[in-house]
Scaffold this motif. Structure first.
Motif, short mmCIF file in Angstrom:
data_model
loop_
_atom_site.label_atom_id
_atom_site.label_comp_id
_atom_site.label_asym_id
_atom_site.label_seq_id
_atom_site.Cartn_x
_atom_site.Cartn_y
_atom_site.Cartn_z
N LEU A 39 0.92 -1.09 0.22
CA LEU A 39 -0.02 0.19 0.00
C LEU A 39 0.95 1.70 -0.21
CD1 LEU A 39 -3.05 1.33 0.40
CD2 LEU A 39 -2.24 1.47 2.56
N CYS A 41 0.88 5.33 -0.36
CA CYS A 41 -0.02 6.43 -0.80
C CYS A 41 0.90 7.99 -0.45
CB CYS A 41 -1.14 6.54 0.23
SG CYS A 41 -2.60 5.40 0.64
N CYS A 52 -3.66 6.59 -3.53
CA CYS A 52 -3.32 5.41 -2.88
C CYS A 52 -3.57 3.99 -4.02
CB CYS A 52 -4.04 4.99 -1.02
SG CYS A 52 -4.49 6.17 0.03
N LEU A 54 -3.44 0.23 -3.89
CA LEU A 54 -3.17 -1.08 -3.11
C LEU A 54 -2.62 -2.44 -4.73
CD1 LEU A 54 -3.05 -2.81 -1.05
CD2 LEU A 54 -5.16 -3.38 -1.52
N LEU A 92 -8.07 -2.20 5.47
CA LEU A 92 -8.24 -1.35 5.56
C LEU A 92 -9.69 -0.51 5.24
CD1 LEU A 92 -5.80 -0.82 1.91
CD2 LEU A 92 -5.35 -0.32 4.50
N PHE A 101 -6.05 -5.73 2.96
CA PHE A 101 -4.52 -5.94 2.48
C PHE A 101 -3.85 -6.97 2.32
CE2 PHE A 101 -0.78 -5.28 4.29
CZ PHE A 101 -0.01 -3.92 3.95
N ILE A 119 -0.53 2.55 8.92
CA ILE A 119 -1.53 2.98 8.57
C ILE A 119 -2.90 4.11 9.40
CG2 ILE A 119 -3.78 2.96 6.95
CD1 ILE A 119 -2.55 -0.30 6.46
#
Length: 163
Positions: A39, A41, A52, A54, A92, A101, A119
């Protein structure tokens, strides 16, 4: 005049089946199970331009999900019931619901709470410009797959040499 070489025969079809099973299992572990989930961002201009990404990657494919960083509302550790107990999974929290995730099952320790804390820190502190968290289980599945491949080839060659 030379006679043609004799065709190799296996002593047992079960030995050949066992060798093929190990080889296929090894390839399967390496190709599909060994994966990295990342992940990332970035907040370039916090309220205007932020995104973001993923990314789930294994040896054969890569799946990318992009979404605005302001849709990320946090993360939490979820519990999943397994046949042999419970397993932790990182979820998430987004404006559209929960997104997985991490894998639903991991045979080894993953620092889930540390990843969740990173996060949540990114979500709670708008001055933090970037986030990159990763779960990588290739270190477990690649060697396991290689061991299965080697065993399969050794069984295959051993049976071939014994005939």
């Amino acid at each position: 005049m030379q006679s043609p070489p004799a065709a190799h025969r296996y002593r047992s079809p079960w030995t050949l089946a066992l060798a093929i099973t190990f080889i296929v299992e090894g390839l399967f572990l390496i190709a599909f199970f060994g994966q990295v989930i990342t992940l990332t961002c970035n907040r370039i201009i916090p309220s205007i331009q932020s995104n973001c990404q993923l990314v789930e990657t294994n040896l054969l494919q890569s799946n990318v999900t992009r979404f605005p960083a302001n849709k990320l509302q946090g993360a939490k550790v979820g519990k999943i019931s397994m046949d042999n107990g419970e397993s932790d999974q990182i979820l998430l929290l987004t404006s559209k619901g929960e997104v997985s995730f991490s894998r639903s099952y991991s045979p080894f320790y993953v620092p889930t709470q540390a990843i969740v804390s990173e996060i949540n820190a990114f979500v709670n502190y708008p001055n933090q410009n970037s986030l990159k968290v990763q779960e990588d289980d290739r270190w477990f599945y690649y060697p396991l797959g290689c061991i299965a491949l080697i065993l399969g080839f050794l069984i295959f060659l051993q049976d071939l040499n014994m005939t």
